[in-house]
Scaffold this active site. Structure first.
Site: not given
Length: 818
Positions: A509, A607, A612, A665, A668, A679, A683
């Site tokens: 926004k 990376e 992560a 959590g 998804e 996913d 990777k």
């Protein structure tokens, strides 16, 4: 005796003039002997020129400008001198204004403005300012005397740029000063010829007046009072970290001035250079500051070999080349002779040692004229194809590093061109004199601010690296990254001399920009008030700011943003991102981005695409760069799938474990986006490419672990219903694995150039057997790690570790740029 000169800004208002008189009173109180030279009140010379031009056209607007000119001087008197003392001063001002009005009226009648007449008109600026300031000084108790420099400054009759007769002038100056106790308040800029006709001394005329006085009187020092603290390391309007140089030499001052430094105009100071009289640049608005001391030598040894970074803002580069130049005696003489005969000034010259080409810089307005002159001079050679057509390139600038201590110091030029190169600044031409006093480079005009800042950082902040970060996506990962940058800023500055400035933040926004760096304590509030956000505008503004050492950080998973990566890299801006889209699309797009980054000398770091914050890609690169052969890569590369299969043991339904992972959590909102394995496929595709395989997305084989009914379910709720119906198939899988002492793991594998993703059962000898929680684990089997693979294990998801991985990439870029 000192000679003080105050410029137009120093006497630009009643307030400023009062400050000047305070400085003079302080000098008098200290017992200093001095004389003072004044320029016209700020802006008045331009106003006199404007009214003269209007009068020549018989444009009556000159009368209103004359009224403004008159009122400016009356106002200064009213503000500074008591009413009872104003009348005689007003009378003198009115007399001079009347003389001025009469001359302007004459100009308007004959519609002609000669240089002689213009000189007389312009003289009123200095004559009024020096007179008014002398009167104020008298009122403040100083024994002051107004001096019209026309009484002693003898010149020829070259109006507009008169040449001084030093023999007569020096004698008349000494005659004037001998035996006088009053402090002389002298008009700058003006003189008179042998017939007493008013002349002006051209650009820097008031400085010239001060220098001539100092040389004639054998003054111990000239002080030039202006509105800056002295000669600075660079233009502070372009380089925020510029600082004042305490001392420089005459030669350094001349070089810096030639390349754009405006504090002094060296040609006007030749009289003091010749007599080795030092000059000090002082700030009227900061009189306590020591300023810059300019003398024959640089002064005390300076830790910086380079004294200043300067520039010429706009030039045109003209190039001539051809086989007909090689070994031809007199070619250069013909070239530069024809240019000189046509009054074309050359800013810099460079020639290849092969004699095959010469290029030189001129003012843009002289470029076309120079081309025509050269083509006319070498018409025969061009027609005979011995010389190529003259090439003219506009839109160029010159940057230069200057310093007497550069001489015999290896690596100065290398450092200069490295600083330009890593910031994507292309150099079109180079020049260095044998004195090694300066090294100059011609660059594109659009890169001038970036170049000046990069060079300034390299030579004056060489112990510190500054990174300018442009961030898109201040969500969970982005906000965490900003928090980490803020918390570690002081530590990084102290231990790694790294200054990370977040200069822009954008979400979907709003977007905000601040070249000096945003306040990371209040960025959320600032962003709410920012300008409307669009990717086009953000990228265009980032490119237009053209800051050195820039890094673009994409904390999103947005595919649209990745389409701008190529454009960003082409602008010599490095990229750091956890966004996997760019590196897992077509191999051609992946390779293109890598190639652009290499060609532009910037970094494309990702990376956090895999694992992560775990050092997965860096470790792979290190193994390959050291010559190791990658035989096999295995990885549990999804935190959600790791949790699901580390938790599922058959004691509860598979649906309950997936639901538990969703509620915690780990997955998804629609767990199928994790369970479909895509996913993980992205990777392993990235790791395959990093391992050297030209692999496309469709080359990765993904084993589907979900029944078709689960895949086709129209909602998440329906998906869980179908998953519960399929529980027997999952129970049989876990039972079979447990029966043979194995565990189920969702593993991505690269083996002999083939990439697969699927559910596998592993025994106790496998590194993945003992996994727990939501950790990721990657295993590299190589020629060196053959029997015992190299294993990396740790959290593969989460805002803190992902942000830390992005942060580590940013720091790595800082180390590279330093």
């Amino acid at each position: 005796m000192k000679v003080l000169k105050f410029g137009g800004t120093s006497v630009g208002s009643a307030e400023n003039i009062a400050r000047v008189v305070e400085i003079l009173l302080d000098y008098k109180a200290k017992g200093e002997q001095f004389t003072v030279v004044f320029s016209a009140v700020g802006g008045m010379t331009n106003k006199l020129i404007e009214m003269s031009n209007l009068a020549e056209k018989n444009d009556k607007r000159y009368l209103s400008l004359l009224k403004e000119f008159e009122e400016t001087h009356y106002s200064i008197v009213r503000d500074l001198i008591p009413v009872q003392n104003q009348s005689p001063i007003f009378a003198v001002i009115k007399t001079k204004i009347n003389d001025l009005q009469d001359v302007l009226h004459g100009v308007s009648l004959i519609n002609e403005l000669s240089k002689r007449t213009l000189d007389f008109i312009l003289s009123h600026g200095e004559r009024l300012s020096a007179y008014i300031i002398a009167e104020l000084a008298k009122h403040e108790g100083m024994e002051a005397e107004f001096v019209d420099a026309r009484k002693f400054m003898r010149t020829n009759s070259e109006f507009g740029n008169a040449k001084v007769d030093f023999e007569i002038t020096d004698k008349q100056i000494n005659d004037r000063y001998v035996g006088r106790k009053a402090i002389q308040f002298v008009t700058g800029f003006i003189g008179s010829d042998a017939k007493g006709v008013t002349t002006t001394l051209g650009r820097g005329g008031s400085d010239y007046t001060a220098a001539i006085l100092a040389a004639a009187l054998n003054a111990k020092e000239v002080e030039i009072w202006t509105d800056v603290d002295g000669v600075m390391t660079a233009d502070p309007r372009r380089v925020k970290n510029a600082f004042t140089l305490p001392a420089i030499s005459y030669n350094e001052a001349m070089e810096l001035s030639h390349f754009g430094a405006k504090v002094i105009y060296p040609p006007t100071l030749q009289p003091v250079f010749a007599k080795r009289i030092p000059i000090r640049i002082k700030n009227t608005f900061n009189p306590e500051f020591g300023g810059t001391y300019i003398s024959e030598r640089s002064g005390v040894p300076h830790k910086h070999r380079v004294k200043g970074i300067s520039s010429i803002n706009e030039i045109a580069l003209i190039s001539i080349q051809g086989s007909g130049m090689i070994g031809v005696a007199g070619f250069s003489a013909r070239l530069f002779g024809c240019l000189a005969n046509n009054e074309i000034n050359l800013i810099m010259i460079t020639q290849a040692s092969s004699e095959h080409s010469i290029c030189f810089a001129v003012a843009p307005e002289d470029a076309e004229k120079a081309r025509k002159v050269i083509e006319r001079e070498f018409l025969y050679e061009i027609q005979a194809l011995k010389i190529d057509p003259v090439k003219v390139e506009g839109g160029k600038s010159v940057v230069a590093i200057v310093g007497e201590n550069m001489k015999d110091t290896p690596g100065i030029s290398g450092k200069m061109f490295n600083a330009l190169g890593v910031n994507g600044v292309n150099v079109s031409a180079i020049a260095q004199g044998s004195s090694e006093l300066n090294v100059s480079a011609v660059i594109d005009h659009q890169d001038i601010s970036k170049a000046l800042n990069a060079l300034h950082d390299a030579f004056f902040l060489s112990d510190t690296s500054a990174l300018n970060v442009f961030m898109v996506g201040p969500g969970l990962i982005g906000a965490t990254l900003l928090k980490q940058i803020k918390e570690q800023a002081e530590h990084l500055y102290k231990t790694k001399q790294l200054d990370i400035r977040v200069v822009s933040i954008a979400n979907s926004k709003r977007m905000i920009f601040d070249e000096a760096g945003l306040d990371l304590d209040n960025w959320q509030d600032a962003l709410e008030k920012g300008e409307p956000s669009s990717l086009d505008d953000f990228v265009d503004k980032m490119a237009a700011m053209n800051l050195p050492n820039s890094v673009f950080v994409d904390n999103t998973s947005n595919k649209a943003i990745t389409t701008y990566y190529a454009k960003i890299l082409e602008k010599s801006i490095s990229i750091v991102t956890p966004n996997k889209v760019a590196n897992s699309s077509s191999y051609e797009d992946y390779k293109r981005l890598k190639d652009i980054a290499f060609r532009r000398g910037v970094k494309f770091f990702y990376e956090t695409n895999v694992g992560a914050g775990l050092p997965v890609i860096n470790t792979l690169e290190a193994l390959m760069h050291s010559g190791d052969d990658i035989l096999k890569i295995e990885g549990v590369l999804s935190g959600s799938l790791s949790y699901i299969f580390n938790t599922y043991d058959g004691s509860t339904t598979f649906k309950d474990v997936v639901l538990q992972a969703k509620e915690a959590g780990y997955t998804e909102p629609d767990p199928r986006e994790d369970l479909n394995g895509m996913d993980v496929a992205r990777k392993i595709l990235i790791l395959s490419r990093e391992a050297g395989y030209e692999m496309q997305p469709q080359d990765v084989h993904v084993e589907n672990i979900l029944p078709q009914a689960c895949i086709d379910a129209p909602t998440v709720e329906k998906f869980f219903e179908e998953l519960e119906k399929a529980d027997d198939s999952f129970k049989s899988l876990i039972a079979e694995a447990q029966g043979s002492g194995k565990k189920l793991r969702f593993i991505a594998t690269l083996d002999q150039g083939k990439a697969t993703v699927g559910l596998r059962a592993v025994d106790g000898s496998h590194p993945f057997f003992s996994m727990a929680g939501s950790d990721n684990m990657i295993s590299y089997t190589t020629s060196r790690y053959l029997n015992n693979p190299l294993v990396i294990k740790g959290p593969g998801a989460g805002a803190e570790v992902t942000a830390a991985g992005v942060f580590a990439d940013i720091i790595s870029i800082g180390s590279y740029l330093s």
